[in-house]
Design an enzyme around this catalytic site. Structure first.
Site, PDB file in Angstrom:
ATOM      1  CE1 TYR A  14      -3.857  -2.242   0.421  1.00 34.84           C
ATOM      2  CE2 TYR A  14      -2.661  -3.182   2.280  1.00 34.84           C
ATOM      3  CZ  TYR A  14      -3.701  -3.232   1.373  1.00 34.84           C
ATOM      4  OH  TYR A  14      -4.592  -4.277   1.418  1.00 34.84           O
ATOM      5  CG  HIS A  19      -6.848   5.175   0.933  1.00 33.71           C
ATOM      6  ND1 HIS A  19      -7.569   6.359   0.988  1.00 33.71           N
ATOM      7  CD2 HIS A  19      -7.675   4.224   1.475  1.00 33.71           C
ATOM      8  CE1 HIS A  19      -8.756   6.126   1.532  1.00 33.71           C
ATOM      9  NE2 HIS A  19      -8.848   4.848   1.831  1.00 33.71           N
ATOM     10  CG  PHE A  66      -5.512  -2.458   7.477  1.00 28.69           C
ATOM     11  CD1 PHE A  66      -4.945  -2.406   6.216  1.00 28.69           C
ATOM     12  CD2 PHE A  66      -5.115  -3.462   8.351  1.00 28.69           C
ATOM     13  CE1 PHE A  66      -4.008  -3.355   5.815  1.00 28.69           C
ATOM     14  CE2 PHE A  66      -4.180  -4.409   7.965  1.00 28.69           C
ATOM     15  CZ  PHE A  66      -3.628  -4.352   6.690  1.00 28.69           C
ATOM     16  CG  ASN A  68     -12.317   1.141   6.304  1.00 27.45           C
ATOM     17  OD1 ASN A  68     -11.788   2.053   5.667  1.00 27.45           O
ATOM     18  ND2 ASN A  68     -13.122   0.266   5.732  1.00 27.45           N
ATOM     19  CG  ASN A 114     -14.564   4.545   4.874  1.00 27.81           C
ATOM     20  OD1 ASN A 114     -15.606   5.171   5.067  1.00 27.81           O
ATOM     21  ND2 ASN A 114     -14.462   3.627   3.928  1.00 27.81           N
TER      22      ASN A 114
END
EC number: 3.1.1.29
Length: 214
Positions: A14, A19, A66, A68, A114
C-alpha cells in the site's frame, strides 16, 4: 503539544497508493526533523520538537490499524495526552479535490474518507483540522474503493513529490503559526499542469510594394 496523524494503510503493497499520501507527508516531516519512528500499540509514532528552542512538542502518528479503524490508533493517544481537538491535525487524501490541490479545513463531515469517519466516531467530535490532499475522482469505469488503492502513475511522480514537500511545509506552519496562517498560505495551492496557451492568429504583414494587374 500537537498530534499530527497521517492516514494510510500498513504494508509495503500500500506504500505507493493514493490512500497513503498522508503517510508520505508525515514521513517527510519526520525526515526533515530527524525524528525516529517506533511502534506504540496500534500506531507508529515519532516525537520531535519544532521551532525555536525548546520548541513545540509534536507527535507524528501513522495508524497501523488499516484505514477504516484509524480511530483505534488515534483515540488512546488523544486521551493519554489529554488533548483538545485544536491540537489535532489529520493529513488525508481527498477524492473531491483534483490531484494537485492542497488545502486546510477545520471540522465538517468526513466526506466519505473512512479514516476520518472513524476518528470522528472515536473522538466524538468533528472539530479538528484536516490537511486535505487531492487525489481526484476516479476515471470512468473505476470503483472509488479500487481507485484509492491504486498506485501513482509515473507521469504523476513530479507533482506528487511537490505535493508531499508542500504538505510537510503546511504541517510545519500549522504547528508553529496555527490553522489560520496555514489556510492563508496554502489553500490556494494548485499544482495541476497548466494547459498550453491557445495559438494566436497569425497576422500577415502588409505588402508595401506596387500592385500589378494580372
Amino acid at each position: 503539544m500537537k498530534l499530527v496523524v497521517g492516514l494510510g494503510n500498513p504494508g509495503s503493497q500500500y506504500a505507493q497508493t493514493r490512500h497513503n499520501v498522508g503517510w508520505l507527508v508525515v514521513d517527510e516531516v519526520a525526515r526533515r526533523w530527524g525524528a525516529v519512528w517506533h511502534p506504540d500499540k496500534d500506531a507508529e509514532v515519532a516525537e520531535l520538537r519544532m521551532g525555536a528552542a525548546p520548541g513545540e512538542k509534536v507527535l507524528l502518528v501513522k495508524p497501523q490499524t488499516f484505514m477504516n479503524s484509524s480511530g483505534r490508533a488515534v483515540g488512546p493517544l488523544f486521551a493519554f495526552y489529554k488533548l483538545e481537538p485544536a491540537a489535532l491535525l489529520v493529513v488525508q487524501d481527498d477524492l473531491d479535490s483534483p490531484f494537485g490541490l492542497l488545502k486546510f479545513r477545520l471540522g465538517g463531515r468526513h466526506g466519505g474518507q473512512n479514516g476520518v469517519r472513524d476518528i470522528i466516531r472515536v473522538l466524538g467530535t468533528q472539530d479538528f483540522a484536516r490537511l486535505k490532499i487531492g487525489i481526484s475522482r476516479p476515471p470512468a469505469g473505476w470503483n472509488p474503493a479500487d481507485w484509492v488503492l491504486s498506485r501513482w502513475r509515473a507521469e504523476e511522480a513530479e507533482t506528487l513529490a511537490e505535493l508531499v514537500r508542500l504538505g510537510a511545509d503546511a504541517v510545519e506552519v500549522w504547528v508553529s503559526h496555527g490553522l489560520a496562517e496555514g489556510q492563508a498560505r496554502f489553500n490556494g495551492t494548485d499544482l495541476r499542469p497548466k494547459p498550453d496557451p491557445a495559438p494566436q492568429p497569425r497576422v500577415e504583414a502588409a505588402d508595401a510594394g506596387p500592385h500589378h494587374p494580372t
